[in-house]
Design a protein around this motif. Structure first.
Motif, mmCIF file in Angstrom:
data_model
loop_
_atom_site.group_PDB
_atom_site.id
_atom_site.type_symbol
_atom_site.label_atom_id
_atom_site.label_comp_id
_atom_site.label_asym_id
_atom_site.label_seq_id
_atom_site.Cartn_x
_atom_site.Cartn_y
_atom_site.Cartn_z
ATOM 1 N N GLU A 83 0.833 -1.208 0.000
ATOM 2 C CA GLU A 83 0.000 0.000 0.000
ATOM 3 C C GLU A 83 0.866 1.257 0.000
ATOM 4 O O GLU A 83 0.571 2.221 -0.711
ATOM 5 C CB GLU A 83 -0.911 0.000 1.227
ATOM 6 C CG GLU A 83 -1.834 1.208 1.308
ATOM 7 C CD GLU A 83 -2.687 1.218 2.560
ATOM 8 O OE1 GLU A 83 -3.522 2.128 2.706
ATOM 9 O OE2 GLU A 83 -2.508 0.311 3.403
ATOM 10 N N ALA B 244 2.417 1.652 -3.511
ATOM 11 C CA ALA B 244 1.403 2.063 -4.480
ATOM 12 C C ALA B 244 1.024 3.529 -4.286
ATOM 13 O O ALA B 244 0.898 4.286 -5.266
ATOM 14 C CB ALA B 244 0.173 1.172 -4.355
ATOM 15 N N SER C 20 -3.014 2.309 -7.667
ATOM 16 C CA SER C 20 -3.744 1.478 -6.713
ATOM 17 C C SER C 20 -2.953 0.206 -6.434
ATOM 18 O O SER C 20 -2.042 -0.163 -7.201
ATOM 19 C CB SER C 20 -5.117 1.110 -7.272
ATOM 20 O OG SER C 20 -4.973 0.266 -8.410
ATOM 21 N N GLU C 21 -3.304 -0.473 -5.351
ATOM 22 C CA GLU C 21 -2.648 -1.755 -5.065
ATOM 23 C C GLU C 21 -2.931 -2.759 -6.181
ATOM 24 O O GLU C 21 -2.067 -3.569 -6.542
ATOM 25 C CB GLU C 21 -3.136 -2.306 -3.727
ATOM 26 C CG GLU C 21 -2.628 -1.534 -2.515
ATOM 27 C CD GLU C 21 -3.022 -2.200 -1.217
ATOM 28 O OE1 GLU C 21 -2.611 -3.363 -0.998
ATOM 29 O OE2 GLU C 21 -3.745 -1.572 -0.427
ATOM 30 N N ARG C 22 -4.137 -2.700 -6.715
ATOM 31 C CA ARG C 22 -4.483 -3.604 -7.812
ATOM 32 C C ARG C 22 -3.561 -3.375 -9.005
ATOM 33 O O ARG C 22 -3.109 -4.328 -9.649
ATOM 34 C CB ARG C 22 -5.934 -3.384 -8.209
ATOM 35 C CG ARG C 22 -6.417 -4.318 -9.310
ATOM 36 C CD ARG C 22 -7.893 -4.106 -9.592
ATOM 37 N NE ARG C 22 -8.374 -4.998 -10.639
ATOM 38 C CZ ARG C 22 -9.625 -5.044 -11.066
ATOM 39 N NH1 ARG C 22 -10.536 -4.240 -10.520
ATOM 40 N NH2 ARG C 22 -9.974 -5.878 -12.016
ATOM 41 N N THR C 23 -3.292 -2.108 -9.302
ATOM 42 C CA THR C 23 -2.375 -1.799 -10.402
ATOM 43 C C THR C 23 -0.968 -2.272 -10.089
ATOM 44 O O THR C 23 -0.261 -2.775 -10.976
ATOM 45 C CB THR C 23 -2.364 -0.285 -10.687
ATOM 46 O OG1 THR C 23 -3.672 0.127 -11.048
ATOM 47 C CG2 THR C 23 -1.392 0.050 -11.804
ATOM 48 N N PHE D 14 -0.096 -4.882 -8.511
ATOM 49 C CA PHE D 14 0.007 -6.318 -8.756
ATOM 50 C C PHE D 14 -0.092 -6.673 -10.241
ATOM 51 O O PHE D 14 0.091 -7.833 -10.604
ATOM 52 C CB PHE D 14 -1.056 -7.063 -7.948
ATOM 53 C CG PHE D 14 -0.751 -7.110 -6.470
ATOM 54 C CD1 PHE D 14 0.354 -7.801 -6.012
ATOM 55 C CD2 PHE D 14 -1.555 -6.436 -5.562
ATOM 56 C CE1 PHE D 14 0.657 -7.845 -4.658
ATOM 57 C CE2 PHE D 14 -1.262 -6.462 -4.207
ATOM 58 C CZ PHE D 14 -0.149 -7.177 -3.746
ATOM 59 N N ARG D 15 -0.351 -5.704 -11.077
ATOM 60 C CA ARG D 15 -0.238 -5.935 -12.519
ATOM 61 C C ARG D 15 1.217 -5.965 -12.948
ATOM 62 O O ARG D 15 1.562 -6.527 -13.999
ATOM 63 C CB ARG D 15 -0.965 -4.833 -13.284
ATOM 64 C CG ARG D 15 -2.489 -4.897 -13.213
ATOM 65 C CD ARG D 15 -3.111 -3.682 -13.867
ATOM 66 N NE ARG D 15 -2.611 -3.463 -15.222
ATOM 67 C CZ ARG D 15 -2.788 -2.342 -15.913
ATOM 68 N NH1 ARG D 15 -3.444 -1.318 -15.364
ATOM 69 N NH2 ARG D 15 -2.312 -2.223 -17.136
#
Length: 208
Positions: free
Chosen positions: A37, A40, A46-49, A51-52
């Motif tokens: 976090e 990011a 974002s955290e989701r980004t 992990f991309r």
């Protein structure tokens, strides 16, 4: 440049940016205290980004290692095709030794050592990546060699030993010369390599 190539360049640039931000946080806050976090947020994603681009925080830690390995592979491939493998390795690693003199690289190396000393799971990943890196560089050397020479199991084993030995030399020189000037590092590096130079002249070549 194709769209797929542009996308890959953009992806690598973003990975590099996230990696640099993460390294700064690792230095200022410590590895354990830094979260995905945090990384990011500092990167503006974002955290989701996150992990991309990376599977974990640990993968970010090893990004520079991956980049350095690819850089060495490219340096090896750029050498004259008829050059002896040992000389090719030496020339390629000279640039790596120069990088050790940069303050940012020295800080990162110190941080990495500290993390691996206190985090067994990271140390295990480090050894796995060192092994993979050595295999990659050995394959690059071997591919160059087998074009013009006889392929045999004995020589392939020697190639692996050569690559392992230069990794050991780099590591020991870095540990022994952290507070010494670049000239001293180069001297120790070259003397250590001279000491482990292969006996086979077709592999060793003639020093410049």
């Amino acid at each position: 440049m194709s769209k797929s190539t542009l996308r890959e360049v953009s992806r690598q640039a973003m990975r590099q940016r996230i990696g640099e931000i993460a390294e700064d946080l690792f230095v200022s806050r410590g590895y354990d205290a830094t979260t995905v976090e945090d990384i990011a947020r500092e990167a503006g994603i974002s955290e989701r980004t996150f992990f991309r681009y990376f599977a974990s925080k640990a993968e970010v830690l090893f990004l520079r290692f991956e980049v350095d390995t690819h850089g060495l592979a490219e340096a090896i491939e750029a050498r004259p095709p008829d050059e002896a493998p040992w000389l090719t390795l030496r020339h390629a690693l000279e640039s790596a030794l120069e990088n050790l003199d940069q303050e940012s690289v020295a800080k990162r190396a110190a941080l990495f050592r500290k993390i691996t000393e206190t985090a067994p799971q990271i140390l295990a990943q480090y050894f796995a990546r060192v092994h993979a890196s050595q295999q990659e560089l050995c394959e690059v050397l071997w591919t160059r060699w087998k074009v013009e020479h006889q392929v045999d199991a004995d020589t392939r084993v020697i190639f692996r030993a050569l690559v392992s030995s230069v990794f050991a030399v780099l590591n020991e020189v870095e540990l022994a010369t952290q507070e010494r000037p670049l000239a001293e590092r180069r001297r120790m590096f070259r003397e250590a390599l001279d000491a482990v130079r292969p006996a086979r002249e077709d592999l060793a070549g003639k020093p410049n």
